[in-house]
Design a protein around this motif. Structure first.
Motif, short mmCIF file in Angstrom:
data_model
loop_
_atom_site.label_atom_id
_atom_site.label_comp_id
_atom_site.label_asym_id
_atom_site.label_seq_id
_atom_site.Cartn_x
_atom_site.Cartn_y
_atom_site.Cartn_z
N CYS A 15 0.86 -1.18 0.00
CA CYS A 15 0.00 0.00 0.00
C CYS A 15 0.90 1.24 0.00
O CYS A 15 1.81 1.35 0.82
CB CYS A 15 -0.91 0.00 1.23
N ARG A 17 -0.11 4.15 0.69
CA ARG A 17 -0.61 5.09 1.70
C ARG A 17 -0.09 4.73 3.08
O ARG A 17 0.48 5.55 3.78
CB ARG A 17 -2.13 5.09 1.67
N GLY A 55 -6.71 -2.89 -9.93
CA GLY A 55 -7.15 -2.09 -8.79
C GLY A 55 -7.41 -2.94 -7.57
O GLY A 55 -8.51 -3.42 -7.36
N THR A 56 -6.41 -3.13 -6.78
CA THR A 56 -6.52 -3.88 -5.53
C THR A 56 -6.53 -2.90 -4.39
O THR A 56 -5.75 -1.95 -4.37
CB THR A 56 -5.32 -4.85 -5.39
N ASP A 57 -7.40 -3.12 -3.42
CA ASP A 57 -7.44 -2.22 -2.27
C ASP A 57 -6.68 -2.83 -1.10
O ASP A 57 -6.54 -4.04 -0.97
CB ASP A 57 -8.87 -1.88 -1.87
N CYS A 58 -6.15 -1.96 -0.25
CA CYS A 58 -5.34 -2.37 0.90
C CYS A 58 -6.24 -2.97 1.97
O CYS A 58 -7.22 -2.34 2.37
CB CYS A 58 -4.58 -1.17 1.45
N CYS A 61 -5.91 -0.37 5.29
CA CYS A 61 -6.52 0.96 5.36
C CYS A 61 -7.59 1.19 4.30
O CYS A 61 -8.27 2.20 4.34
CB CYS A 61 -5.45 2.05 5.26
N GLY A 62 -7.73 0.29 3.33
CA GLY A 62 -8.77 0.41 2.32
C GLY A 62 -8.41 1.28 1.14
O GLY A 62 -9.24 1.49 0.25
N ALA A 63 -7.20 1.80 1.08
CA ALA A 63 -6.80 2.67 -0.02
C ALA A 63 -6.61 1.86 -1.31
O ALA A 63 -6.28 0.69 -1.27
CB ALA A 63 -5.50 3.39 0.33
N TYR A 64 -6.82 2.52 -2.43
CA TYR A 64 -6.61 1.88 -3.73
C TYR A 64 -5.26 2.23 -4.33
O TYR A 64 -4.99 1.89 -5.46
CB TYR A 64 -7.73 2.26 -4.70
N HIS A 65 -4.42 2.91 -3.59
CA HIS A 65 -3.09 3.28 -4.06
C HIS A 65 -2.13 2.16 -3.68
O HIS A 65 -1.47 2.22 -2.64
CB HIS A 65 -2.63 4.61 -3.45
N THR A 66 -2.08 1.12 -4.50
CA THR A 66 -1.23 -0.03 -4.21
C THR A 66 -0.30 -0.30 -5.38
O THR A 66 -0.55 0.15 -6.50
CB THR A 66 -2.07 -1.29 -3.95
#
Length: 140
Positions: A15, A17, A55-58, A61-66
Motif C-alpha cells: 500500500c 498510503r 485495482g486492488t485495495d489495501c 486501510c482500504g486505499a486503492y493506491h497499491t
C-alpha cells in the motif's frame, strides 16, 4: 469453451498510503473458446475477481493506491512482511512480570525548528503591537 488449464499465482502488494505489505493468492483459469479466443478468469477464494493489476485495495486501510512486486519478491525479502501475530499457548504457565520503573525523559525539541518558526512569529507580533499601540500616536 473447450481447452483450458489452471495456474496458481501469488501476488505481493504494498500500500502506498500506509506501507502495509501483503500477499494475495489467485487461481487463474486459462480458457480457449471454439473460435480460438483466449480468456483468463481470475479467482480468489473460489470467487471470480478482477485481475490484480486492475485495482486492488489495501486490507489494512482500504486505499486503492497499491503497487505489486515481482513474483517471489517477498520470499527473497521476508523483512518486508509484518511479523506474524503471537499465538497464545494455553498450556504454558504464565509467570508474573516484574515491574521496572524507568524515569521518562522528555526529548529535547529541535532547536532549529523553534528558531525558524519562533523568530518570524516574534517579529510579526512585535510589528503588529508597534503599529496598533504606538503607530496612532506617532502618525498624529
Amino acid at each position: 469453451m473447450r481447452d483450458g488449464f489452471e495456474t496458481r499465482e501469488s501476488w505481493p502488494f504494498e500500500c502506498l498510503r500506509c506501507l502495509f505489505v501483503w500477499e494475495a493468492d489467485y487461481v487463474v483459469r486459462h480458457l480457449t473458446d471454439d473460435h480460438g479466443n483466449e480468456v483468463e478468469i481470475w479467482l480468489s477464494s473460489g470467487v471470480t475477481v478482477q485481475p490484480p493489476w486492475s485495482g486492488t485495495d489495501c486490507p489494512a486501510c482500504g486505499a486503492y493506491h497499491t503497487t505489486s512486486f515481482p513474483a517471489g519478491y517477498l520470499t527473497r525479502h521476508p523483512e518486508l512482511m509484518a511479523p506474524p501475530e503471537p499465538v497464545a499457548l494455553a498450556d504454558v504457565p504464565v509467570q508474573p512480570v516484574k515491574e521496572i520503573s524507568v524515569p521518562l525523559e522528555r526529548a529535547a525539541p529541535p532547536r532549529r525548528l523553534l528558531i525558524a518558526v519562533g523568530v518570524p512569529v516574534v517579529l510579526f507580533v512585535g510589528y503588529e503591537l508597534y503599529e496598533n499601540l504606538l503607530g496612532p500616536t506617532l502618525h498624529h
